[in-house]
Design an enzyme around this catalytic site. Structure first.
Site, PDB file in Angstrom:
ATOM      1  NE  ARG A  38      -0.004  34.133 -46.172  1.00  0.00           N
ATOM      2  CZ  ARG A  38       0.058  32.813 -46.242  1.00  0.00           C
ATOM      3  NH1 ARG A  38       0.862  32.140 -45.421  1.00  0.00           N
ATOM      4  NH2 ARG A  38      -0.671  32.145 -47.115  1.00  0.00           N
ATOM      5  CB  SER A  92      -3.740  33.971 -48.131  1.00  0.00           C
ATOM      6  OG  SER A  92      -2.455  34.572 -48.132  1.00  0.00           O
ATOM      7  CB  SER A  93      -1.185  32.215 -53.209  1.00  0.00           C
ATOM      8  OG  SER A  93      -2.301  32.432 -54.032  1.00  0.00           O
ATOM      9  CB  ALA A  94       1.994  28.616 -50.928  1.00  0.00           C
TER      10      ALA A  94
END
Length: 388
Positions: A38, A92-94
């Site tokens: 990530r 950036s989504s969880a």
């Protein structure tokens, strides 16, 4: 992992993948978060929960740890403009939310996937791991965000089709070319092009809310049934995403703090609880055409909650001292809420997952139903149709 010479992140990535498994993510989904780094898709400055700032240059360890926490990380504010209010406009989504959406899409190796909202490119990389680069296309409205994602994907060894375009209006194909469409932005009006690009029996997975500008929504998983039939499906729980930029503003007019109400009542306790937590989403599924927000009376320390109709001038103010003020039109919004909650209790207090959505492109309409598509609670036409 394709191109990841830096291995310092691996213990953090393993811990994240383990957390996703513990939260119920399928193994083939949880393992993606170990295989795809990530941090390689994040800019050097991001903002986490409560606007905590992480700067890679100032504290690289804290920045790296933040990359592998289960939180959404804001990656752009104010659409990249300087001197703004610091409003998040890309993120950036969880990871738990990402894993939940990928599982809901039920993606198989032979599927082709269109992603709406490239963001950092991290989710597109996860999709590439699932089905292969050649089967993934992703669209992003913001040119700077799109360019950054394309560079990050290339650097990490991924090569999906990456397109800078407004996916609410542009299409990659005039034919039903994709088995899955996965949106990473929230909408109230499902764009016709999203369904038009789906194969028959394909799935659209999108955050959805009943009213433009609403602060929270539900995860809609809609099956396209082909033959001109509507697409429909149940919600898979609640969630909140950034709005698609073309749908980010509600239609209602915020009431003035000194607007004189037509009717004032008083209740025991704090009436704002009606709209707290998941209760606000349930009310939006039960009662259509309203939006809400917070305001403050002059000299007051506590905020009141305002509610406005998006189809007439009706409004309400809910005060922490128990006052309920309503005015501005023929609707008594708080009365509608209370009547809807009475009906909801009579139905056994169903949760969000017992509600569903039907999108009928032929009629330009959307309908919310409870338990079965025939049990329609309310229906309305697409905003673009109403504007004509």
């Amino acid at each position: 992992m394709r191109n990841t010479p830096d291995r310092d992140h691996l213990p953090l990535a393993r811990a994240l993948a383990d957390r996703l498994r513990a939260d119920g993510a399928p193994e083939h989904i949880a393992s993606l978060f170990l295989r795809v780094p990530r941090h390689e898709f994040l800019p050097d400055v991001v903002w986490g929960e409560d606007r905590v700032r992480y700067d890679r240059a100032e504290d690289p360890d804290a920045w790296l740890r933040a990359a592998y926490t289960d939180q959404a990380l804001t990656t752009q504010r104010d659409e990249g403009r300087e001197g703004g209010m610091g409003l998040p406009t890309s993120s950036s989504s969880a990871p738990t939310i990402m894993a939940r959406m990928l599982a809901a899409a039920r993606i198989e190796p032979a599927h082709s996937v269109l992603e709406i909202g490239t963001g950092t490119g991290f989710n597109a990389a996860l999709l590439c791991e699932l089905v292969g680069d050649e089967r993934v296309a992703t669209m992003e409205i913001d040119p700077a965000v799109s360019a950054s994602a394309r560079s990050a994907l290339h650097a990490a060894g991924y090569a999906p089709e990456t397109v800078h375009a407004d996916a609410e209006h542009a299409r990659l194909s005039d034919a039903p070319a994709f088995h899955r469409v996965v949106a990473t932005c929230q909408v109230a009006d499902v764009p016709a092009g999203w369904l038009a690009q789906l194969h028959p029996r394909g799935l659209l997975v999108t955050p959805w809310a009943p009213t433009q500008g609403a602060p929270s929504g539900a995860l809609a998983v809609l099956e396209k049934r082909g033959g001109g039939l509507p697409a429909e499906g149940r919600f898979e729980g609640s969630l909140a995403f950034m709005w698609a930029r073309g749908q980010s503003r509600s239609g209602g007019r915020i009431p003035d703090a000194d607007a004189v109400p037509d009717r004032t009542t008083r209740v025991e306790g704090d009436p704002r609880y009606l709209l707290g937590g998941e209760g606000g989403l349930l009310l939006a599924l039960l009662v259509p055409d309203w939006a809400h927000g917070m305001g403050r009376e002059p000299g007051a320390s506590d905020l009141f909650m305002w509610v406005v109709s998006t189809r007439c001038g009706a409004w309400a103010r809910l005060h922490p001292d128990g006052r309920v003020e309503q005015g501005g039109g023929s609707r008594l919004l708080v009365d509608e809420f209370e009547e809807a909650l009475t009906r909801w209790r009579g139905q056994g207090e169903p949760g969000v997952a017992e509600f569903g959505l039907t999108v009928d492109d032929a009629r330009g309409s959307r309908s919310v139903w409870l338990r079965e598509p025939e049990a329609v609670l309310w229906s309305c036409r697409r905003a673009a149709e109403e504007a004509r």
